[in-house]
Design an enzyme around this catalytic site. Sequence first.
Site, PDB file in Angstrom:
ATOM      1  N   ASN A  13      -2.587  12.814  -3.624  1.00  0.00           N
ATOM      2  CA  ASN A  13      -3.880  13.650  -4.423  1.00  0.00           C
ATOM      3  C   ASN A  13      -4.658  14.574  -3.933  1.00  0.00           C
ATOM      4  OD1 ASN A  13      -4.098  11.097  -6.137  1.00  0.00           O
ATOM      5  ND2 ASN A  13      -4.996  10.185  -4.382  1.00  0.00           N
TER       6      ASN A  13
ATOM      7  N   ASP B 222       0.929  -1.016  -0.046  1.00  0.00           N
ATOM      8  CA  ASP B 222      -0.251  -0.125   0.019  1.00  0.00           C
ATOM      9  C   ASP B 222       1.340   1.487   0.105  1.00  0.00           C
ATOM     10  OD1 ASP B 222      -3.279   0.502   0.806  1.00  0.00           O
ATOM     11  OD2 ASP B 222      -1.586   2.158   1.688  1.00  0.00           O
TER      12      ASP B 222
ATOM     13  N   ASP C  70      -2.785   9.340  -9.591  1.00  0.00           N
ATOM     14  CA  ASP C  70      -3.102   8.738 -11.364  1.00  0.00           C
ATOM     15  C   ASP C  70      -1.874   7.826 -11.845  1.00  0.00           C
ATOM     16  OD1 ASP C  70      -5.806   8.371 -10.237  1.00  0.00           O
ATOM     17  OD2 ASP C  70      -6.346   9.364 -12.166  1.00  0.00           O
TER      18      ASP C  70
ATOM     19  N   GLU D 122      -4.935   2.528  -3.943  1.00  0.00           N
ATOM     20  CA  GLU D 122      -3.463   2.646  -3.611  1.00  0.00           C
ATOM     21  C   GLU D 122      -2.830   0.840  -3.567  1.00  0.00           C
ATOM     22  OE1 GLU D 122      -4.588   4.946   0.108  1.00  0.00           O
ATOM     23  OE2 GLU D 122      -5.435   3.897  -1.906  1.00  0.00           O
TER      24      GLU D 122
END
Length: 397
Positions: A286, A278, A295, A321
């Site tokens: 973000n 992760d 992204d 993620e």
Amino acid sequence: MNHTKRIQPTEYNQPVAIDDKPDGGISTSTTTSSQAGFHTNCTVRASTAAHAYCGILIPLFNWGEERFVSTEDYQFLEMDFSYSASSIDSLAISLINQRQTQGTQFIHYVYPQQGQQQIKLPLRQFMVPAWNAFDLYQANKPFEHTFTQANLLQVVTGDSKKDRQVTFDIHHIALTGKWLSQTQLFASILVVWGVILLTHLLLVTYNSVQQLQQQNRTNASLQKLNQHLKAQAVHFKNLAKYDELTGLLNRKGLNACYEQAIRAYFNKSQPYAMILLDIDHFKQINDSFGHDVGDDALRQVAKTVQFELREQDTLARWGGEELVIISPVENITSAARLAERIRRSIANAQILPSHKITASFGVAMLPNDDVEQWFKLADAALYRAKQKGRNRVEQVD
């Protein structure tokens, strides 16, 4: 085949001398016939009559016979004659339809020279003169405008009112044309029917070929469409197995790996490890740089992980993620070393210029045939890595 009717003097078709006396004239005419032909001697004298003329009237058939010459049977009127006149004038050659009381005349004018000569007149050029049409109209008699049939031939002098002596001897008269014999007619009919039959067969063949070609085109189009649909089906089937953002397998795409790992577990042929990773603090990326940058960072992390894997290892996006690796390894230690190598590669990669990206890892071996339990073990190890400060590898011993 040539079709000819010769007009020759016999005791049944003797010629008749004609002149202008019925119209009040004073001209005279005499005519005789012999094997040599028809002889006419005319003395034309001017008078108070409208026209001064004389000539000869010759039946095309025997007198009294209801027979007629038709343009459907003949094409030309041929004459061979000698002409002599004190004053040269035209000759009016007429074909007369005596069936009508007044008689329709079809006239063709010729301009002879002194001496012997030959003429060949197309029957279709014989026309009804205006004065004859007027006489028929006055008598309330119908008439034909063009020549179709006649049974008398008349040769008279022209319209000149000069006194003159005219002599002409007609040596040869014939109606000529072409016609088919019964054999030729039958052969022609056979040829026509043969052409019709051949044309029909060609049309049928052409239509059959066209239909076959159209069917082939339709079949080819259907085959092409079928191939396209199959390709589309494979494409959509693959889309269902792959993650749109990273191009990695998704959760459904891992089913084949799970089946392979479970078969190996039962066969005791190869242990399998699950490595969950992760990305640390991905929400901050973000929030700080925007989702497009996030992204792109996720895609770069996936490429970094893929670079460290072997051909037999499988990488997939689990969601958000999180990434998951299914790897055939010897034991948990080997799996942890692989996870540690990947962790260092991510930490050392320059994914974002102003932000260091790290990831936390949880590693677990397949304990039995329960995939859900396998994931829970790896997820628990990942949770411990997060709890212990992130950017580290935790394993299930």
